[in-house]
Design a protein around this motif. Sequence first.
Motif, short mmCIF file in Angstrom:
data_model
loop_
_atom_site.label_atom_id
_atom_site.label_comp_id
_atom_site.label_asym_id
_atom_site.label_seq_id
_atom_site.Cartn_x
_atom_site.Cartn_y
_atom_site.Cartn_z
N HIS A 295 0.28 8.43 3.04
CA HIS A 295 -0.55 7.36 3.60
C HIS A 295 0.23 6.75 4.77
N TYR A 296 -0.17 7.10 5.99
CA TYR A 296 0.63 6.74 7.17
C TYR A 296 0.55 5.25 7.51
N ASP A 297 -0.48 4.55 7.01
CA ASP A 297 -0.51 3.10 7.20
C ASP A 297 0.60 2.41 6.42
N ARG A 298 1.17 3.12 5.47
CA ARG A 298 2.20 2.55 4.61
C ARG A 298 3.60 3.05 4.98
N GLN A 299 3.73 3.75 6.07
CA GLN A 299 5.03 4.26 6.50
C GLN A 299 5.41 3.63 7.84
N HIS A 300 6.63 3.08 7.91
CA HIS A 300 7.17 2.57 9.18
C HIS A 300 6.23 1.55 9.83
N GLN A 301 5.75 0.62 9.02
CA GLN A 301 4.79 -0.36 9.51
C GLN A 301 5.20 -1.77 9.09
N ASN A 302 4.99 -2.74 10.00
CA ASN A 302 5.10 -4.13 9.58
C ASN A 302 3.99 -4.44 8.59
N VAL A 303 4.30 -5.29 7.61
CA VAL A 303 3.29 -5.70 6.65
C VAL A 303 2.32 -6.64 7.35
N ARG A 304 1.02 -6.26 7.39
CA ARG A 304 0.04 -7.06 8.11
C ARG A 304 -1.36 -6.57 7.77
N VAL A 305 -2.36 -7.31 8.22
CA VAL A 305 -3.76 -6.90 8.13
C VAL A 305 -4.35 -6.98 9.52
N GLU A 306 -4.95 -5.89 9.98
CA GLU A 306 -5.59 -5.85 11.30
C GLU A 306 -6.99 -5.28 11.13
N ASN A 307 -7.98 -6.06 11.56
CA ASN A 307 -9.38 -5.63 11.47
C ASN A 307 -9.74 -5.18 10.06
N GLY A 308 -9.22 -5.93 9.10
CA GLY A 308 -9.51 -5.64 7.71
C GLY A 308 -8.72 -4.48 7.13
N ARG A 309 -7.80 -3.92 7.91
CA ARG A 309 -7.02 -2.76 7.47
C ARG A 309 -5.60 -3.19 7.14
N ARG A 310 -5.12 -2.84 5.95
CA ARG A 310 -3.81 -3.26 5.50
C ARG A 310 -2.74 -2.25 5.90
N TYR A 311 -1.62 -2.77 6.36
CA TYR A 311 -0.48 -1.95 6.74
C TYR A 311 0.76 -2.43 5.98
N GLY A 312 1.70 -1.54 5.80
CA GLY A 312 2.98 -1.91 5.20
C GLY A 312 3.26 -1.16 3.91
N ASP A 313 4.52 -0.87 3.70
CA ASP A 313 4.96 -0.06 2.56
C ASP A 313 5.29 -0.97 1.38
N THR A 314 4.25 -1.47 0.74
CA THR A 314 4.40 -2.41 -0.36
C THR A 314 4.22 -1.72 -1.71
N ILE A 315 4.64 -2.39 -2.76
CA ILE A 315 4.72 -1.75 -4.08
C ILE A 315 3.35 -1.41 -4.65
N ASP A 316 2.30 -2.08 -4.21
CA ASP A 316 0.97 -1.76 -4.72
C ASP A 316 0.50 -0.38 -4.28
N GLY A 317 1.22 0.25 -3.36
CA GLY A 317 0.88 1.60 -2.94
C GLY A 317 1.56 2.68 -3.75
N VAL A 318 2.35 2.30 -4.76
CA VAL A 318 3.06 3.28 -5.58
C VAL A 318 2.27 3.58 -6.84
#
Length: 431
Positions: A295-318
Amino acid sequence: MRFLIIAALAATPALAAPPPISQAELRATIERLVGFGTRHSASDTTSPTRGIGAARAYAAARFAEIGAKCGGCLTIEQPSVTVTAPRLPKPTAIVDVLAIQRGTTDPDRVVIISGHIDSRNSDPLDAVGDAPGANDDASGTAAVIEAARVLSGQKFPATIVYAVLSGEEQGLHGGKLLAATAKAKGWRVEAVLNNDIIGNSRGSGRARDDRTVRVFSEGTRATETPEQASKRRYNGGEVDSPARNLSRFVAERGKAAGLKVEMIYRTDRYSRGGDQVPMLEAGIPAVRITERQEHYDRQHQNVRVENGRRYGDTIDGVDFAYLAKVTRLNVASLAALATAPGVPTGVTIEGAVTPDTILKWQAVPGAARYTVWWRHTTSPTWQFSRDAGAATTLTLKGIDIDSWFFGVAAVGADGASSPVVFPGEAGAFGG
């Protein structure tokens, strides 16, 4: 082939009733690592609660705790080197955390499991901002620590090294340091299982796969000379490097781990890299283990939300159930490698212009017998085998050298088998 190897694995005394892989332990490790805020290699090294220094201290403390429970079976070392590089413009200490479980009868033969503890966000130079790195690569680090917890209570002929590496995101520096450390110590490294991004089951394209894991392996050896390349191009070996046969060995353990292992005939993902690369460049057999759906939105990304889309490598993605399966695959592969005799050396083959094929090899300490394998040249896996007994040569009557690929594995008295070695320089481990 599959039945033979899995049966041998199950029969190995050292593998009797290992502790189960714990999703709770994996989660606890990732939660702690994410809690350090950032683990950028140039981040704080003095704070007990934030930065790479605190993260490395935590890994060392976990290894020490695990080692205490097995009577001091783990020796913890932290080799370091100071690096200046494009992503580390100021001199930065790169420190690897190693837990060494010394082998009982063949301690100079080493198998390694690795994962990198450092993280990054959108800016590779940002050593201050949050970079939780839950999956990239706290998941790999968690697998390394869990493997130590599960296997440290058992004894193996070969040495197992549990390696938590730094500096991967800034230029594979931890892998380079590990390769240099192995050389300095005179380790005979038979295999490296590098785990990088192994805990996610949902991809960017919304596909989900919690039943498959990828194992990347180089085709021709990184250390191949022009003379070796010329011979290999003529006689074959493009798909039989030590790393490629290591990937086949790992793949055979997928069923027991509840996973389909997809062998990828590349050193890494397209135009990307990991800490297995410097190991290969040092002539050490290594593979990269990675989830099937990234999931490339979760790799090498600042944690943020843009246009309703979540970015960042947070634990809820595991996906911890999936991570447990991949960890189980690592544990089974490590234990099998460390239990079996070493790989055969000096494997040669002859049989031109004859109906028969002759293979020869050197005796392997601890081997009770040897198995000669062969397969169609278009088959990805070994298909046919013949027991050679304790001999160090076997003639395959009526099986011509021209139509097949061949290899040899060493087998212990308990049935544990080494990886298969392809004849000549193209397939030689440690060559």
